[in-house]
Each structure stands twice: as C-alpha cells, then as structure tokens.
Design an enzyme around this catalytic site. Structure first.
Site, PDB file in Angstrom:
ATOM      1  CD  GLU A 184      -8.329  17.464  10.709  1.00 54.16           C
ATOM      2  OE1 GLU A 184      -9.424  17.190  10.201  1.00 54.16           O
ATOM      3  OE2 GLU A 184      -7.483  16.254  11.409  1.00 54.16           O
ATOM      4  CD  GLU A 218      -7.396  14.153  15.207  1.00 57.68           C
ATOM      5  OE1 GLU A 218      -7.730  13.813  14.428  1.00 57.68           O
ATOM      6  OE2 GLU A 218      -8.029  15.575  15.956  1.00 57.68           O
TER       7      GLU A 218
HETATM    8  C1  GLA Z   1      -9.547  14.577  11.808  1.00 60.82           C
HETATM    9  C2  GLA Z   1     -10.615  15.511  12.981  1.00 60.82           C
HETATM   10  C3  GLA Z   1     -11.178  14.362  13.664  1.00 60.82           C
HETATM   11  C4  GLA Z   1     -11.930  12.998  12.981  1.00 60.82           C
HETATM   12  C5  GLA Z   1     -10.709  12.125  12.306  1.00 60.82           C
HETATM   13  C6  GLA Z   1     -10.931  11.001  11.813  1.00 60.82           C
HETATM   14  O1  GLA Z   1      -8.520  14.377  11.919  1.00 60.82           O
HETATM   15  O2  GLA Z   1      -9.634  16.112  12.873  1.00 60.82           O
HETATM   16  O3  GLA Z   1     -12.324  14.632  14.211  1.00 60.82           O
HETATM   17  O4  GLA Z   1     -13.022  13.071  12.512  1.00 60.82           O
HETATM   18  O5  GLA Z   1     -10.042  12.959  11.405  1.00 60.82           O
HETATM   19  O6  GLA Z   1      -9.533  10.835  11.696  1.00 60.82           O
END
Ligand code: GLA
Ligand code: ZN
Length: 671
Positions: free
Chosen positions: A150, A308
């Site tokens: 991210e 995710e």
């Molecule tokens: C993000 C991050 C993860 C985690 C999630 C929690 O997407 O990439 O490492 O922190 O949020 O929702």
C-alpha cells in the site's frame, strides 16, 4: 506479462507465521486445507526478521515458511517486506524517516513511513528485493512478487525538495515554462532559480490543510512528483527482482480510488493489478464495484487480484461492524464478477499483539474451525474449488466507459471556488452507480483509453482536459455514440490554467452550450429540476444554448427556466449531453438511463435496483452472467435467457422463474 496462471481462483491471504511458533503452523495448515486455502501472501512485514542488522541477512524462518507452503501444495505471493523499515535502519540513517506536511521530521515508528527520495532507503530496499529474488526465484511455491505494501502518503523533507526540483526541470525544461505553467506572476511568485522552489506544504503555499493551496500548479505537480517518486521505489525493487527472476509476475497492492497516487501512471509498470478492498462503512455496493472496475481499467481490462479484504471486520475504524452472514460471499463474488482472478484476505490468522489484534481473520486467536467466520470462509473455499478455472482470464465486454482522471480529481479539490462541497468521487460515483444499477457493464478508463470501443462515454466532473481528448470525444459522437459531461468539466488545461475560451472549454463545441456564470449554494439548499422530478444541489451552472436543446431546467431563482440538462445532436446520429448541476441520484439515474436506452444498454433486470449484474466473457467465448442480490430478502426474477448456474449446476430456461436467496449469488453460463 499477466497475473499468474493458475488452475482455479487463488484463495487465501496475508499470512505472518513468523509471529508465532511452529506448532501453530501445523494448526494453520490443517485449517487452510479444510478451508480450501491454496495461496499465502508471505513476508509483507518481515524486514526486521530477514535483515536484523545492516550487514546481516537471515532467511531461515522465511525458508521454512516457504518450504512448508510448498510441501502443503500451496502457492506463495512473496512480499519484499519493504513497507515497514527496521529500527536499525531509521537509527543509522534518520533521513529515511519522513518529514510531514507540517514540516515535522518523524522519528522511528509505525510503517509506510519511508522517504521515497532517501538513497539509504532505496538502496536497502532494492538490495532486500534482490536477495529475496536470488534466493526464491526458482522456489516451487512462488506464484508472484508483492512489492512493498500500500504505497502512499508523501514526504516534504530536503531530499524530496531536491528531487522535486530535478523532477520539475525534467517536466518543464525552463523556469520560464514553469512560471508560465504555475501562473506565478500572480502574487509575485516568479522564480529565478530552481532552488527557490519549496515543496507545497503547511509551511509554504498551503493553509487549512492539503486542499487549500495558493498555487494549484505547484500542488498538482507535487502530487505527480510523489506518484513518480513512490513509483520509482517500486520500479527499483522490480528491477532488482527481474535480474534474478525474469518469469514470475510482479505487483503491489493498490487501494482503488486512492487520491494521493495517480495509479494510471503506475499501470504500465505493473505486470498485473491488485488491490485491497475496504469500502467505506455503509457505502452502497456500487462503491466497491467502482474500485474493482477502476483497478481492472489499469491494465486495459485484464483480470486483477483482490489482494486483501477482511473476512469479517476491520480494526482501524472507530467502530468496526461485522460482515453479516452472507456478506463476505457476496463481496467475494462481486470482485470476481468485476474481473478478479484471485480473492485473498487480510488476514489468515489474527496477530496476538499490536494494533491489528482485533482485525478479522479466517483463524482467530483460539485456532477454532467451528466459528462462523471459519465456516463461511471454508464454504467459499469449497465453492471456488468447484468453480475451478471457469472464470479465469475472462474479460468484461463493456460498451460504456467512464473516464476517471486523477489530475481532474486533484485540480477540482484543490480549487478555491466555486464550491468546496463538490467531491470528485461523489460525482463520479453517482454516474457510475446510475449506469451499473441500470445493468450496464462499465469500463472505468484513463482519459487516454481507446474510446473507439464504446457506445457511451461518461465524463463526470472531468475538470481537466488534456491532449486530444476533446477530439476523441467528438469522434465518439460523430459515429453515433453518446458522450455525457457534467458541471465543472472542461475548465482547465494540464497545468490547471483556465482555458481562454467559453466554458466548458474544448468541450463547448461538442456540447453546443456556453457557460458564463455559476452559482454555488450551501449543502442544505435544494434547487428543483421539474422535468426530471429531481433536486439539484451545490453548484448551478447557467447555460446558454449554442446549438444544444434543453432537456431539463432549473425551477427557481433568477435563472429559473434556464437549462440544467442539455442534449446536442451531433454528427451521425450522436448525442452530447451536459448536466450543469449536481442532480440527486434519481435525477442522475433518469438521465443515464435515457442515454443507455438509446444504445440498448439497459440490463434485463434494470428494474431490480438491489440486484447487480455483471458479464464476463471467457477466453473461449463463453458468456458468464453474474447475479448478485444485495438485498437481505430473496430476489424473484424471470430468467432473461437460458442458462446453467455454475455454482449449483441448475439449468433455467428463458422465461422461467429464477430466485436468489438473500445476499445470494448466481454465476450463469449463458446457453
Ligand atoms: C491494509 C494493509 C494490511 C492491514 C489491513 C488491515 O490493507 O495492507 O497490512 O493493515 O489494511 O485492514
Ligand atoms: Zn523525503
């Protein structure tokens, strides 16, 4: 290069077994098998483990994690782990820590905290990526590379200031060109030396935060620079990987409609797109759908990975509601319906400590399989196994495009006037939602996309017009298509300078209108638009017709009776629509449905507002129609065509009743 080739939809998620002992790994893998989990994203936050000191690398734990995955027949999406720097690196090279918008140099802490211009960061991160690729390129478990995590935010340190100046030289060539682009004669800002230029922050051009800038040009360029600076970090790691591994595809997990980074500048460098879907609370289902379609648009419609989503609840919000029974399955099939070829979770097992210990996970702290979340994720795993390869590689045959433009987003929201209340994503989402709820598949594309493929092009709040876009929009209409633009479109050039022309600038001839004035009113004020039985808010452009016809008008005030919505017939039966105000959703729906109807693009179930449909066409040419019931009640339909549901094997003839459970899903192979 495309996403990894697999025999079914990869299913699994972030897995951090380095946080617990190996007895627990046994339990993890036993439960993964029961849940149909075949893919593990590993190493996302492992840097302090794999490099405990400047000259010490230690891959013993990662070796064991990968060996175990391979032994169990699971694939690994291997992260380079460079999103959270180890403490020793920050201590030894304090310049890897960011300086924030307020000018505060941060000290060691948190994650996603590195300065993208720091050579020490860049060197250490690329070296780590190179070591990992050297070690694991031929590993039997390796499916794909996951660089960093991210990417986001911005830094305002001295190194970034220098890098910004170099970037500006490259972009503008001369100070004269830069002064002209930023319109620096205004407020006596003419620069005579590159070193006079400061990053736009709370200490320089900004007041009241990041959206209030004295010079839009510099703030826009800083966003472009930051996009490129972080992209260069990505590319440096990618190159380091490529030196050892020419084969495995490389990605990074993006965040959908994330304002700080222009992902269209990233797109050419990703082997495949992937993203993390955490929609805002209480958002309608079209909001995550917009994210999916935007991400699919990055690689010209190629399938992406859902890297995710939470299996149950987030932890980072003040209040973190649970996904209701059935909601996870629905969200997962929604991703697949929009082009996901993998669906992964954050996270497979919950961490015991730190700020995400209450974040949802497939396996909780107690390691049980008899929980609701485990049952639901396991049932989904079984369905995805049954689905096999049926959806893989399928594309979306959209005839409608929506132009999404980060520059327009930035320019609109950094602008003083006409109204701070207009939010780019709200306008874009309103038009996207109208088209999607009417059953049209939509490609969310950059402004450079080939528009020759589309019957309908939506250009909501397309504030900035760049290159030959106006001519390409004219070409869509000239061959009989429809273009729809809205208020605050066609206002500025690529440097955020107003066009020396009638509003909407280069779009004015196509739209057949001219706008000289615009009114803005407070949030609670509602203007009536009687012909549409709709309300309008926020901004009211006053339209003069120069060829277009009025479709709807304002109901009150001194501009009562003047056009709020216009249509210009143009070329070979084409139409250009202009919506001069922020219509409410029913108003947007009416206009968009009229446009879609003209091209036969209303879906067969357009009257079922809570039923989402999406089409994918497999590489063999099989048409798949996804039906997603977003209501907590059953949906009773009449089948619009004969089909077989790939999830149940049930055949339904055209005209027969077709029922979906509450939050139910069908994946219909059309006959
Ligand atoms: C993000 C991050 C993860 C985690 C999630 C929690 O997407 O990439 O490492 O922190 O949020 O929702
Ligand atoms: Zn910096």
């Amino acid at each position: 290069m495309t996403a990894p080739r697999t025999l079914k939809i990869p299913y699994g998620g972030d897995y951090n077994p380095e946080q617990w002992t190996e007895e627990v790994w046994d339990e993890d893998h036993r439960l993964f098998t029961r849940a149909g989990i075949d893919t593990l994203t590993v190493g996302v936050f492992s840097w302090s483990l794999t490099q405990p000191g400047p000259d010490t690398y230690d891959f013993t734990v990662l070796d064991r994690i990968l060996a175990r995955a391979a032994a169990e027949g699971r694939g690994v999406c291997l992260a380079t782990g460079t999103a959270a720097v180890p403490p020793w690196l920050a201590r030894r090279h304090p310049e890897v820590n960011r300086t924030d918008f307020e000018g505060r140099r941060h000290r060691y802490g948190q994650r996603h905290n590195f300065c993208p211009s720091s050579r020490a960061y860049r060197d250490h991160a690329t070296r780590m990526a190179g070591h990992l690729a050297d070690r694991y390129a031929d590993h039997p478990a390796l499916l794909a590379w996951h660089i960093n995590n991210e990417y986001g935010g911005a830094c305002y340190c001295g190194l970034c200031a220098d890098a910004f100046r170099a970037w500006l030289r490259d972009r503008h060539g001369t100070l004269d060109a830069l002064n002209d682009a930023w319109w620096t004669t205004f407020w006596s800002h003419r620069y005579t030396d590159w070193d006079e230029i400061e990053p736009p922050s709370a200490l320089t051009e900004h007041w009241r935060g990041p959206d209030h800038t004295a010079f839009q040009g510099i703030t826009l360029d800083y966003h472009r620079f930051t996009t490129d600076a972080l992209l260069n970090c990505f590319r440096a790691e990618q190159e380091a990987i490529r030196r050892h591994d020419p084969a495995a595809p490389v990605t990074t997990n993006l965040m959908g409609p994330y304002r700080p980074l222009d992902y269209h500048r990233w797109a050419p460098h990703l082997d495949f797109a992937s993203w993390d879907n955490y929609p805002p609370l209480d958002a309608p289902p079209t909001r995550p759908a917009l994210g999916h379609d935007l991400m699919r648009g990055l690689k010209d419609g190629a399938p992406f990975w859902l890297m995710e989503q939470t299996p149950s609840t987030t932890a980072c919000r003040d209040v973190n509601p649970l996904r209701r029974p059935g909601e996870l399955r629905l969200a997962t099939f929604q991703a697949i319906a929009h082009g996901a070829d993998a669906t992964l979770y954050f996270q497979l097992r919950a961490s015991r400590g730190a700020c995400e210990k209450y974040h949802g996970a497939v396996i909780g702290h107690a390691g049980r399989a008899d929980t609701r979340v485990f049952r639901e994720t396991a049932a989904l795993g079984e369905e995805l196994t049954r689905l096999g390869a049926a959806t893989l590689g399928a594309h979306t045959p959209a005839r409608t495009a929506l132009i999404f433009d980060w520059d327009s987003w930035w320019a609109l929201e950094f602008s003083d006037g006409p109204s701070r209340l207009v939010r780019y994503l709200d306008v874009v989402h309103a038009y996207y939602r109208a088209a999607r709820e009417a059953g049209a598949d939509v490609d969310v594309t950059p402004h450079t996309a080939d528009l020759g493929r589309y019957d309908v092009v939506l250009a909501p709040a397309l504030h900035m017009i760049k290159g030959d876009l106006a001519a390409r929009l004219e070409a869509v209409v000239a061959r009989g298509g429809t273009v729809l633009a809205t208020f605050l479109s066609g206002r500025v050039d690529e440097h955020d300078r107003a066009f020396r022309a009638d509003v909407p600038g280069p779009l004015a001839p196509l739209m057949g209108i001219r706008v000289d004035e615009w009114d803005a009113r407070p949030e609670e004020f509602e203007q009536t638009v009687p012909e549409l039985a709709a309300k309008a808010r926020l901004v009211f452009e006053i339209v003069h017709l120069t060829g277009a016809e009025p479709i709807a008008t304002y109901g009150t005030d001194f501009y009562a009776g003047t056009p709020a919505v216009t249509r210009n017939r143009y070329g070979d039966g084409g139409e250009a629509w202009y919506v001069a105000t922020a219509l409410d959703q029913p108003g947007v729906d009416t206009v968009v449905r009229r446009v879609l109807t003209r091209h036969g693009l209303l879906g067969p179930y357009a009257d079922h507002r809570t039923l989402e449909t999406a089409t994918r066409v497999t590489p063999e040419g099989t048409r798949l129609l996804f039906l997603l019931n977003h209501a907590p009640a059953p949906a009773s339909l009449t089948a619009a065509c004969t089909s077989v549901d790939l999830l149940t094997g049930k055949r339904t003839e055209e005209g027969e009743p077709l029922t979906l459970d509450p939050y139910g899903v069908a994946v219909l192979r059309l006959q």
